[in-house]
Design a protein around this motif. Sequence first.
Motif, PDB file in Angstrom:
ATOM      1  N   VAL A   1       0.833  -1.211   0.000  1.00 12.77           N
ATOM      2  CA  VAL A   1       0.000   0.000   0.000  1.00 12.77           C
ATOM      3  C   VAL A   1       0.864   1.256   0.000  1.00 12.77           C
ATOM      4  CG1 VAL A   1      -1.667   1.331   1.358  1.00 12.77           C
ATOM      5  CG2 VAL A   1      -1.959  -1.133   1.107  1.00 12.77           C
ATOM      6  N   ALA A   2       1.893   1.286   0.835  1.00 14.06           N
ATOM      7  CA  ALA A   2       2.755   2.470   0.921  1.00 14.06           C
ATOM      8  C   ALA A   2       3.511   2.698  -0.389  1.00 14.06           C
ATOM      9  CB  ALA A   2       3.734   2.316   2.079  1.00 14.06           C
ATOM     10  N   LEU A   3       4.067   1.629  -0.952  1.00 17.87           N
ATOM     11  CA  LEU A   3       4.879   1.762  -2.166  1.00 17.87           C
ATOM     12  C   LEU A   3       4.040   2.220  -3.353  1.00 17.87           C
ATOM     13  CD1 LEU A   3       7.469   1.363  -3.808  1.00 17.87           C
ATOM     14  CD2 LEU A   3       6.852  -1.063  -4.032  1.00 17.87           C
ATOM     15  N   PHE A   4       2.964   1.514  -3.606  1.00 13.49           N
ATOM     16  CA  PHE A   4       2.178   1.834  -4.803  1.00 13.49           C
ATOM     17  C   PHE A   4       1.261   3.034  -4.583  1.00 13.49           C
ATOM     18  CE2 PHE A   4       3.574  -2.456  -5.703  1.00 13.49           C
ATOM     19  CZ  PHE A   4       3.947  -2.345  -7.038  1.00 13.49           C
ATOM     20  N   GLY A   5       0.967   3.351  -3.338  1.00 12.09           N
ATOM     21  CA  GLY A   5       0.284   4.618  -3.071  1.00 12.09           C
ATOM     22  C   GLY A   5       1.166   5.802  -3.424  1.00 12.09           C
ATOM     23  N   THR A   6       2.464   5.684  -3.102  1.00  9.19           N
ATOM     24  CA  THR A   6       3.424   6.736  -3.457  1.00  9.19           C
ATOM     25  C   THR A   6       3.597   6.835  -4.963  1.00  9.19           C
ATOM     26  OG1 THR A   6       4.606   6.356  -1.375  1.00  9.19           O
ATOM     27  CG2 THR A   6       5.776   7.551  -3.109  1.00  9.19           C
ATOM     28  N   LEU A   7       3.721   5.686  -5.628  1.00 13.27           N
ATOM     29  CA  LEU A   7       3.883   5.694  -7.082  1.00 13.27           C
ATOM     30  C   LEU A   7       2.646   6.257  -7.772  1.00 13.27           C
ATOM     31  CD1 LEU A   7       5.608   2.225  -7.664  1.00 13.27           C
ATOM     32  CD2 LEU A   7       6.658   4.491  -7.747  1.00 13.27           C
ATOM     33  N   ALA A   8       1.476   5.975  -7.227  1.00  8.60           N
ATOM     34  CA  ALA A   8       0.244   6.511  -7.818  1.00  8.60           C
ATOM     35  C   ALA A   8       0.246   8.029  -7.805  1.00  8.60           C
ATOM     36  CB  ALA A   8      -0.972   5.968  -7.071  1.00  8.60           C
ATOM     37  N   ARG A   9       0.721   8.608  -6.701  1.00 10.54           N
ATOM     38  CA  ARG A   9       0.789  10.068  -6.624  1.00 10.54           C
ATOM     39  C   ARG A   9       1.815  10.626  -7.604  1.00 10.54           C
ATOM     40  NH1 ARG A   9      -0.772  13.952  -3.049  1.00 10.54           N
ATOM     41  NH2 ARG A   9      -1.685  12.371  -1.698  1.00 10.54           N
ATOM     42  N   ARG A  10       2.954   9.950  -7.701  1.00  6.19           N
ATOM     43  CA  ARG A  10       4.017  10.434  -8.597  1.00  6.19           C
ATOM     44  C   ARG A  10       3.601  10.309 -10.061  1.00  6.19           C
ATOM     45  NH1 ARG A  10       9.141  11.366  -6.771  1.00  6.19           N
ATOM     46  NH2 ARG A  10       9.523  10.958  -4.563  1.00  6.19           N
ATOM     47  N   TRP A  11       2.896   9.232 -10.390  1.00  5.88           N
ATOM     48  CA  TRP A  11       2.499   9.004 -11.784  1.00  5.88           C
ATOM     49  C   TRP A  11       1.148   9.616 -12.108  1.00  5.88           C
ATOM     50  CZ3 TRP A  11       3.811   3.043 -11.643  1.00  5.88           C
ATOM     51  CH2 TRP A  11       5.202   2.898 -11.575  1.00  5.88           C
TER      52      TRP A  11
ATOM     53  N   ARG B   1      -7.963  10.640   7.892  1.00  5.45           N
ATOM     54  CA  ARG B   1      -7.377  10.625   6.547  1.00  5.45           C
ATOM     55  C   ARG B   1      -6.406   9.456   6.401  1.00  5.45           C
ATOM     56  NH1 ARG B   1      -3.946  15.621   3.853  1.00  5.45           N
ATOM     57  NH2 ARG B   1      -3.762  14.747   1.752  1.00  5.45           N
ATOM     58  N   VAL B   2      -5.590   9.239   7.427  1.00  7.67           N
ATOM     59  CA  VAL B   2      -4.648   8.122   7.398  1.00  7.67           C
ATOM     60  C   VAL B   2      -5.393   6.793   7.420  1.00  7.67           C
ATOM     61  CG1 VAL B   2      -2.784   6.975   8.657  1.00  7.67           C
ATOM     62  CG2 VAL B   2      -2.810   9.472   8.477  1.00  7.67           C
ATOM     63  N   LEU B   3      -6.368   6.665   8.326  1.00 12.10           N
ATOM     64  CA  LEU B   3      -7.113   5.423   8.451  1.00 12.10           C
ATOM     65  C   LEU B   3      -7.866   5.097   7.167  1.00 12.10           C
ATOM     66  CD1 LEU B   3      -8.115   3.134  10.343  1.00 12.10           C
ATOM     67  CD2 LEU B   3     -10.027   4.635  10.957  1.00 12.10           C
ATOM     68  N   ASP B   4      -8.483   6.101   6.572  1.00 15.25           N
ATOM     69  CA  ASP B   4      -9.245   5.900   5.346  1.00 15.25           C
ATOM     70  C   ASP B   4      -8.344   5.391   4.224  1.00 15.25           C
ATOM     71  OD1 ASP B   4     -11.775   6.237   3.861  1.00 15.25           O
ATOM     72  OD2 ASP B   4     -10.676   7.754   2.759  1.00 15.25           O
ATOM     73  N   PHE B   5      -7.176   6.019   4.069  1.00 21.02           N
ATOM     74  CA  PHE B   5      -6.253   5.586   3.017  1.00 21.02           C
ATOM     75  C   PHE B   5      -5.729   4.184   3.282  1.00 21.02           C
ATOM     76  CE2 PHE B   5      -1.833   5.107   1.607  1.00 21.02           C
ATOM     77  CZ  PHE B   5      -2.018   5.197   0.232  1.00 21.02           C
ATOM     78  N   LEU B   6      -5.387   3.900   4.535  1.00 22.93           N
ATOM     79  CA  LEU B   6      -4.832   2.591   4.877  1.00 22.93           C
ATOM     80  C   LEU B   6      -5.844   1.477   4.611  1.00 22.93           C
ATOM     81  CD1 LEU B   6      -2.529   0.938   6.075  1.00 22.93           C
ATOM     82  CD2 LEU B   6      -3.470   1.391   8.346  1.00 22.93           C
ATOM     83  N   MET B   7      -7.093   1.672   5.056  1.00 24.04           N
ATOM     84  CA  MET B   7      -8.111   0.640   4.851  1.00 24.04           C
ATOM     85  C   MET B   7      -8.444   0.461   3.375  1.00 24.04           C
ATOM     86  SD  MET B   7     -10.944   0.782   7.865  1.00 24.04           S
ATOM     87  CE  MET B   7     -10.613   0.005   9.444  1.00 24.04           C
ATOM     88  N   ASN B   8      -8.634   1.566   2.677  1.00 21.55           N
ATOM     89  CA  ASN B   8      -8.954   1.469   1.256  1.00 21.55           C
ATOM     90  C   ASN B   8      -7.807   0.866   0.467  1.00 21.55           C
ATOM     91  OD1 ASN B   8     -11.626   2.494   0.743  1.00 21.55           O
ATOM     92  ND2 ASN B   8     -10.912   4.461   1.472  1.00 21.55           N
TER      93      ASN B   8
END
Length: 550
Positions: free
Chosen positions: A22-32, A276-283
Amino acid sequence: MPDVTPITHTVQGIALFVLVLVALFGTLARRWNVSYPILLVCAGLLLSFVPHIPHVRLEPALVFNVALPPLLYAAAWNTNWPEFRRQIVSISMLATGLVFFTVFGIALFADRFITAFDFRSGFLLGAIVAATDAVAATSIANSLGLERRLVTIIEGESLLNDATALLAVELGTTMLLSGHEPTVGSSLLRLLWLTIGGLGAGLLLALAMTWVERWIDEGPIEMVVSLIVPYVAYFAAEELRASGVLAVVACGIFLSRRSATYLSPQARLELLSAWRVLDFLMNGTLFALIGLQLPYILDGIRGYSVGALIKYGIAFSAVLIALRMAWVFPGAKVSFWLRKRVFRTLPANTPLPPPRSIFMLGWMGMRGVVSLAAALSLPETLPNGQPFEQRNLILFLTFTIIFVTLVVQGLGLPPLIRLLGMGGDDHILAEERRYAMRVLSETAITFLDAKRVDADHELAHDIDDLKHKYEHRLEATRHGAGTIDEQEEQRLANRARQRLDLIRGTILVERDALMELRNASSVGDEVIRQMERDLDLAESRSEFSEGQSA
């Protein structure tokens, strides 16, 4: 050190793997600049076939009893209530009429064109895929800047259609297991109780919480209470055999509208940040788990060639998308007529929404984790002891439609929006912000003028200084609301940037001085952390203020 069992090691490894994903591809999603649900589903799907990657099975109870209540609550809390209320007719048409139109359409299609299905199993398949996913659709829509009206309808539909779709799943399961078809009257009564009971339970809890909240003013306790509320609303309604989904939605919207009366500023900042953190983590976890399920689904399918599965998947996806398109165009006209002629919520000269807006509404029908969890919860055997042979194919088709609507349609949205000229209504939001800022500034100036009458010399100086800031903000909103030439607009923008750079510069030197105090051990870490928080809030306030007035 206590012994750790192999099971504990496995759970820890799986949890760590999913969090890293989640952390890795969440970061890549923002960058891309890609919506994170799309990227996480694709990442999970690709990684599921890599050797030695942990296989994580998605448990329906995890979705319905653990993840769904807080996710619905967060989505309801952020719902634009005035726009939601304006669009309630259109939302209701989609959340009820479209759901059952989809269920019967898929049932007829499956009965005639999929060999393994009859009408009952097709009805169950249609019920499972009838509900759209709130998080996927709104995440993509907001990131692309679609107009607010469309985003509200899509989000409202996704919040409400879970209840009707789960009712359809209940009816389909009853038909399959008992062999009896529920009557139209009993089905309508069940829907009525689901709606009234769910909304009633949610609103009663919300009213009770507005009283309880008066005794709570600390951020951490507020966060714990806010996390408890959606679970209480959901499980209380479910115990009454009403809709837990509607209970959470009603409770969330009501408390959100009242939050300004019981949340302190500090508690509100802490609460919103934590959610905001909880929502992103669960989703993020749920979307990653969707992609990881394909090996489990394929392992259970027997007697179908790859070509047959691809043919079924493409045909099923095309029919489901076509059913939505077939509903939204006449449905939009019916909703428009009802709002204009029956409810009279539209002016007489209001034009019908353009076809491109209606098409976009049809294109945004994305499915997600609730559909997959409903499919996974189906029984493996029938009451007579025979295996439920269609179960694995239902799972495969459900996964296919999630992939097609979320990934294929989602990735096609940016070029489609550009082609149709469906950019957002940022200018309307900017005008509303300027109007609100102007009203607030005028109110503050009136208050300061009244206070200055009886103020002594020192206090009057402070009042004049504060009043000057409000007058400056008021002047900026007046410039923004009127028509100014490009040179003046550029001058104001440059001035705002210079002022923000100046504030950032002063805060930066304060931070450096604070670090020197820490390194010299002149003050304790507790004071350092308090001062850091004050500087963080000051910088956040300055950025927000400049963004509003620029």
